[in-house]
Design a protein around this motif. Structure first.
Motif, short mmCIF file in Angstrom:
data_model
loop_
_atom_site.label_atom_id
_atom_site.label_comp_id
_atom_site.label_asym_id
_atom_site.label_seq_id
_atom_site.Cartn_x
_atom_site.Cartn_y
_atom_site.Cartn_z
N GLU A 56 1.02 -1.21 -0.04
CA GLU A 56 0.10 -0.02 -0.09
C GLU A 56 1.10 1.51 0.06
O GLU A 56 0.89 2.29 -0.67
N ALA A 57 1.85 1.00 0.88
CA ALA A 57 2.86 2.53 0.89
C ALA A 57 3.61 2.52 -0.59
O ALA A 57 3.54 3.91 -1.02
N LEU A 58 3.91 1.67 -1.29
CA LEU A 58 4.46 1.59 -2.64
C LEU A 58 3.72 2.11 -3.59
O LEU A 58 3.73 2.99 -4.51
N GLN A 59 2.31 1.48 -3.40
CA GLN A 59 1.24 2.07 -4.31
C GLN A 59 1.02 3.56 -4.40
O GLN A 59 0.89 4.31 -5.14
N LYS A 60 0.98 3.84 -2.93
CA LYS A 60 0.67 5.64 -2.61
C LYS A 60 1.83 6.34 -3.19
O LYS A 60 1.52 7.32 -3.75
N ARG A 61 3.13 5.83 -3.04
CA ARG A 61 4.27 6.64 -3.65
C ARG A 61 4.23 6.65 -5.20
O ARG A 61 4.38 7.73 -5.65
N GLU A 62 3.81 5.45 -5.63
CA GLU A 62 3.77 5.39 -7.01
C GLU A 62 2.95 6.36 -7.67
O GLU A 62 3.00 7.10 -8.76
N ALA A 63 1.62 6.28 -7.08
CA ALA A 63 0.48 7.32 -7.45
C ALA A 63 0.94 8.61 -7.27
O ALA A 63 0.47 9.54 -8.30
N ALA A 64 1.59 9.00 -6.38
CA ALA A 64 2.14 10.23 -5.99
C ALA A 64 2.98 10.71 -7.00
O ALA A 64 3.12 11.87 -7.68
N ASN A 65 4.13 9.93 -7.22
CA ASN A 65 4.93 10.25 -8.66
C ASN A 65 4.32 10.37 -9.84
O ASN A 65 4.63 11.36 -10.59
#
Length: 330
Positions: A56-65
């Motif tokens: 979930e943290a990686l998905q949020k980071r990817e979405a933000a990027n």
């Protein structure tokens, strides 16, 4: 002689011993086994929760990027392709979403998309190679001369490329005398469809790879047909970039087939992250690099030279004539 009562007593004794053993075993082992099982389950549960939190943290980071790059794309691409004209070639099995997103970024970079041709599965079907050969020979421009070593797809690539691309800047935007007839012949033959005005020749081409890798005995031939077309487009114009996703850079993919040939990677560029906002920015940079005479393999898959060109190419401004040069004649 051993009588029946002996056998009966022996059998009863055996079953009694088994029963006692089972009772004692389950009584003694019940608590340790249950506790060990509960401990293992709890550990697995905790591990799964940790992994889920990490995902979930990686998905949020990817979405933000992705959101950041998307909002900043106009600035990142600027006028990198200002005044340039690009034709889009879609391979059979390519996705509309990848093509539309790539086209949008190209246009944000200042380029004009003359049109696109969408190849059908018949074009890459090895069983149709004879038909492709016959059609290419019949539709070619009068000045086109094939080599004796040319395959059906070499001929088709040369004929099609000449109809939609030019390396002569004075001919950009103008139709080849035989161009419209060539595209019409290939379209009537069921090998492609035409959108907008690709016959008004462009300077460079963007080829959209299939979404899935080819499999089976004919995989190499199918991928090879598209790589041959990309090379033919590069020869006819001022550059070609082959784009797709990670799947196209895997075994059986068209980008993988291109990258397996070192000689071809020096001509045609590729980007395997065209489904990502950052990757689409790289598509613009790769096109700009091609127009300057260079090539590279970009993305995160096998065979890349980097995530993007090492030096982001920018248009070379045309210097305004000075008073001295304006009056000196030439």
């Amino acid at each position: 002689m051993i009588d029946f009562r002996y056998h009966l007593v022996s059998i009863v004794a055996i079953f009694l011993a088994l029963s006692v053993g089972i009772v004692l075993g389950t009584t003694l082992l019940e608590d340790p086994v249950i506790k060990a099982s509960e401990l293992a389950v709890n550990q697995f549960r905790e591990g799964n929760n940790e992994l889920r939190d990490q995902v979930e943290a990686l998905q949020k980071r990817e979405a933000a990027n992705d959101a950041f790059v998307t909002s900043d794309t106009p600035r990142l691409v600027g006028d990198a392709l200002a005044g340039e004209s690009i034709v889009i070639v879609e391979a059979p099995g390519s996705t509309t979403s990848v093509r539309e997103a790539a086209q949008q970024v190209i246009e944000e970079a200042g380029a004009t998309v003359t049109g696109r041709i969408t190849l059908t599965e018949r074009y890459t079907d090895p069983a149709q190679a004879g038909f492709v050969d016959k059609l290419a020979v019949g539709a070619k421009a009068p000045e086109t001369v094939f080599s004796v070593e040319d395959t059906a797809y070499d001929k088709a690539a040369e004929v099609l490329a000449g109809a939609i691309l030019t390396s002569d800047s004075s001919q950009v935007g103008k139709e080849h005398p035989a161009g419209a007839g060539i595209l019409d012949a290939f379209q009537r033959g069921g090998l492609l469809t035409v959108t907008d005005e690709p016959a008004k020749r462009a300077e460079a081409a963007l080829v959209i790879a299939p979404a899935e890798a080819y499999t089976g005995e004919t995989a190499g031939e199918q991928a090879g047909a598209l790589v041959t077309l990309a090379v033919g487009l590069d020869d006819a114009g001022q550059g070609t970039v082959l784009v797709g996703t990670q799947t196209s850079a895997a075994t059986g993919g068209v980008i993988a087939a291109l990258r397996e040939d070192a000689a071809l990677t020096e001509k045609v560029s590729s980007v395997d992250t065209a489904d990502m906002p950052a990757g689409r920015v790289v598509v613009v940079y790769a096109l700009r690099e091609q127009l300057t005479g260079l090539a590279g393999q970009y993305g995160i898959g096998p065979g890349v030279s980097g995530i993007e060109p090492s030096a982001t190419p920018t248009p070379t401004p045309t210097a305004a004539p000075t008073a001295a040069t304006a009056t000196s004649g030439g």
